[in-house]
Enzyme design. Structure first.
Site, short mmCIF file in Angstrom:
data_model
loop_
_atom_site.label_atom_id
_atom_site.label_comp_id
_atom_site.label_asym_id
_atom_site.label_seq_id
_atom_site.Cartn_x
_atom_site.Cartn_y
_atom_site.Cartn_z
CB CYS A 1 -0.98 -0.11 1.24
SG CYS A 1 -0.77 -0.65 2.66
NE ARG B 1 2.88 -8.81 5.66
CZ ARG B 1 1.53 -8.65 5.48
NH1 ARG B 1 0.62 -9.41 6.16
NH2 ARG B 1 0.91 -7.81 4.58
CD GLN C 1 -0.30 -8.50 0.59
OE1 GLN C 1 0.06 -7.54 0.20
NE2 GLN C 1 -1.06 -8.68 1.71
CG ASP D 1 -2.22 -5.61 -2.18
OD1 ASP D 1 -3.28 -5.30 -1.43
OD2 ASP D 1 -1.40 -5.05 -1.40
CG HIS E 1 -3.84 -0.42 -2.07
ND1 HIS E 1 -2.74 -1.22 -2.35
CD2 HIS E 1 -3.94 -0.79 -0.83
CE1 HIS E 1 -2.38 -1.90 -1.78
NE2 HIS E 1 -3.01 -1.72 -0.40
CE LYS F 1 -8.09 -8.11 9.36
NZ LYS F 1 -7.17 -8.81 9.21
CG HIS G 1 -5.70 -1.61 2.14
ND1 HIS G 1 -4.57 -1.49 2.28
CD2 HIS G 1 -6.04 -0.47 2.76
CE1 HIS G 1 -4.23 -0.26 3.15
NE2 HIS G 1 -5.04 0.28 3.45
#
Length: 641
Positions: free
Chosen positions: A337, A366, A384, A386, A388, A472, A518
């Site tokens: 992000c 991570r 991910q 992912d 945004h 979330k 997200h």
RNA sequence: GCCGAGAUAGCUCAGGGGUAGAGCGCUUCCUUGGUAAGGAAGAGGUCGGGGGUUCAAAUCCCCUUCUUGGCUCCA
């Protein structure tokens, strides 16, 4: 007389003080023998607890979840009784029923306890069960209860008592064991016929890692020996679906000590599978108006200081990477992000541009505690799916709903129907764990719930499960062994746009702050593939199968024709291989079946002369012969995506 | 990170103070076969790594790495 209403709506009259067991007896003796507890006016009671007033009563047996819980809760008490008999001086934490059995947390002082000791405890439990000791409920004053546990020197029970009010404390007693317990319990220990203590684990007292670690003993019990046997067989079956086992057998991924723990290596077949999924998502996202972007694997420390990730996770994260001479600090990116925020900022934005949706298969790293790593479901480096979404405040709900629909479309395409939609909220007791101000949090939480409701999603709410920057909506799926994993996630975020000073020019020619969403429908490719493997037990849908067909020549004489078949199919984007080993056809079929190849095309003299293939479907056997073009048609028809 | 269990051939696993074992896989040869394992021979291991005890350690003890069942954590 009092009126007892049963679940079928019938009303019966009994003397006040009647027990559920007696009610059962008045219906049938067989039922009475099987009643474990009863739901009385919505609360689960002992079956021998007297009912004094009119009530609705549901008799609970092994077939009811609450009946099972009662049974396992009582089993936990028998476990405790056995432990106290075998290990005098043992102290007890809590011993509740769980989804598949029960556990008890104990403090054995200096005594060691390992898995080898379980058998002995199990034996003792069975002996105690055979004793048919009654579970006796006792109301007890707080002072007396405190005295009792002071006498035993059990600081854990004393701590539990601190949280209870005088007048609502009950003890349950069976045989030589007394426990602080709200109940309810089964009538006597004799109901428990089969017991298996599964494993020993460490568990922090009250779930707090700063407090003492107790020994937790997990077990499961049944009213019949046969049910235990069946349960253990079921567990064995589940192990066969384990993605770690199938991943190795089907050559999808591997790990290497040298590369490092929690860092998966995707093998060629696993990579095909993963790329098919990525392409599926890319296509769906393009249709849904997303713009693909690409960002680097590292980012300046300042980026994460701005986002708040550094403050929140910096301490227990991979350490910064430094440039050799200047000493600049970079972090392996734990999130995409912040990078996407900077893309948003690359030029001024108008309200007419929004929503802007940046999508990236972003690989993030991570630090996860070593004990927490698990196959592909919990790793240290993962990708991910992912994206945004930057939108105007009034667009949030609409965008959120679009994302929910994308997630649901994805799950449906892959046959995932056993997910739980979880609304993860902030823990109001512990606001320091989060960033951003209260009003924005409340607004975001409300918007998520509204969007979920409008989509007709049935949600469960978990307090304290939010991300540090926002609430979330998570999609949870269970793996082969019943463990729950988060896959898809959607998050409303007012905080990062603030921290990154994101702006757009509104129709009023003023600067405004966009809202971020997200989202990751798969969550991570690694975890999604893991759950997918377990979901289909390695029998992937045709469009995903790494190898869709195996061409199996009857003998060497047909290798040329087989090669021709394979080439023709490859030209039509059908993935497959030719098994030209010097083996008999039965063997080639067996190996292709074991490798879970969806279609086997067997070619011999007949097929070559007729320009056909003999089609065999995985798990279903011979499907007869088809001309190659007919097979391709059939094949295509099966791929609906 | 913490508590419990484990690591022997590419894979699945047996063994257990004194020449390292099986099945599958792999290589070679024989076999040219019609819908879930054809036959024979052969190669392959510092028994996860390090230290200790012992005349002798894969085996016993300690440390370590990784795997694993939980706990805590999970942007």
């Amino acid at each position: 007389m009092i009126k007892i209403t049963l679940p079928d709506g019938s009303v019966r009259e009994y003397e006040p003080g009647v027990t559920s067991h007696e009610i059962a007896l008045s219906i049938s003796e067989g039922l009475a023998r099987n009643v474990l507890s009863a739901r009385v006016n919505g609360e689960v009671w002992d079956s021998n607890r007297p009912i004094q007033e009119d009530a609705t009563v549901q008799l609970l047996t092994w077939n009811d979840d609450d009946g099972k819980s009662t049974f396992w809760h009582s089993s936990a008490h028998v476990l405790a009784e056995a432990l106290e008999a075998l290990y005098p001086g043992v102290k007890f934490g809590i011993g509740p029923p769980i989804d598949n059995g029960f556990y008890y947390d104990i403090d054995l002082g200096d005594q060691e306890f390992g898995e080898d000791d379980l058998e002995q405890v199990e034996k003792k439990m069975l002996e105690l069960a055979r004793g048919k000791s009654q579970f006796v409920r006792k109301d007890i004053g707080k002072a007396e209860a405190v005295d009792y546990y002071n006498g035993k020197g059990d600081e854990y029970k004393l701590e539990l008592l601190e949280g209870l009010e005088d007048g609502q404390i009950t003890f349950y007693e069976q045989g030589n064991f007394t426990d602080l317990c709200r109940g309810p319990h089964i009538p006597h220990t004799g109901f428990i016929k089969a017991i298996k203590l599964m494993n020993v684990a460490g568990a922090y007292w009250r779930g707090d890692e700063k407090r003492k670690q107790l020994t937790r003993i997990y077990g499961v019990s049944f009213p019949k020996q046969k049910e235990l046997t069946e349960y253990l067989e079921l567990l064995e079956e589940a192990k066969k679906r384990d993605h770690r086992k199938l991943g190795k057998e089907l050559e999808l991924f591997t790990f290497s000590e040298k590369v490092g723990m929690g860092l998966p290596l995707w093998l060629p077949k696993g990579t095909i599978l993963r790329e098919r999924l990525e392409n599926f998502m890319r296509r769906a996202q393009i249709k849904a108006g997303y713009d693909p972007v690409v960002t680097p694997h590292i980012g300046s420390k300042a980026l994460y200081v701005t986002s708040g990730h550094y403050e929140k996770y910096g301490e227990d994260s991979f350490k910064p990477i430094n440039t050799p001479h200047e000493g600049e600090e970079f972090l392996l990116k734990p999130m995409n992000c912040p990078h996407h925020c900077e893309i948003y900022k690359s030029k001024p934005r108008s309200y007419k541009d929004l929503p802007i949706r940046y999508a990236e298969f972003g690989t993030v790293y991570r630090y996860e505690q070593s004990g927490e790593l698990h196959g592909l479901t919990r790793v240290r480096g993962f990708t991910q799916d992912d994206a945004h979404i930057f939108c105007r405040p009034e667009q949030v709900k609409e965008e959120f709903i679009k994302v929910i629909n994308l997630v649901l479309y994805t799950f449906k395409a892959l046959g995932f129907d056993n997910y739980t939609a979880q609304v993860s909220l902030r823990d109001p007791e512990n606001k320091s764990k989060y960033i951003g101000d209260d009003a924005l949090w409340e607004k975001a939480e409300r918007q998520i719930q509204e969007a979920a409701d409008e989509c007709g999603l049935i949600t469960v709410t978990e307090v304290g499960e939010a991300a540090f920057y926002g609430p979330k909506l998570d999609f949870m799926v269970k793996d082969a062994l019943g463990r729950s994993w988060q896959l898809g996630t959607i998050q409303v975020d007012y905080t990062l746009p603030e921290r990154f000073q994101l702006e757009y020019i509104g129709s009023d020619n003023q600067r405004h702050r966009p809202v971020m969403i997200h989202r990751a429908p798969f969550g991570s490719m690694e975890r999604f593939v893991a759950v997918l493997i377990e979901h289909c037990a390695g029998n992937f849908p045709l469009w995903l199968a790494p190898e869709q067909i195996a061409v199996l020549p009857i003998s060497e004489k047909y290798h040329d024709y087989a090669q021709q078949v394979l080439t023709t199919l490859s030209e039509q984007d059908i993935r497959g291989f030719l098994d030209n080993r010097d083996e008999k056809i039965g063997r080639k079929i067996r190996d292709a079946e074991v490798q879970k190849v969806p279609y086997m095309l067997i070619v011999g003299e007949k097929e070559e002369s007729e320009e056909k293939v003999a089609v065999r479907k995985h798990g279903q056997g011979d499907q007869g012969s088809l001309a190659l073009t007919e097979f391709v048609e059939k094949f295509r028809a099966e791929i609906v995506l």
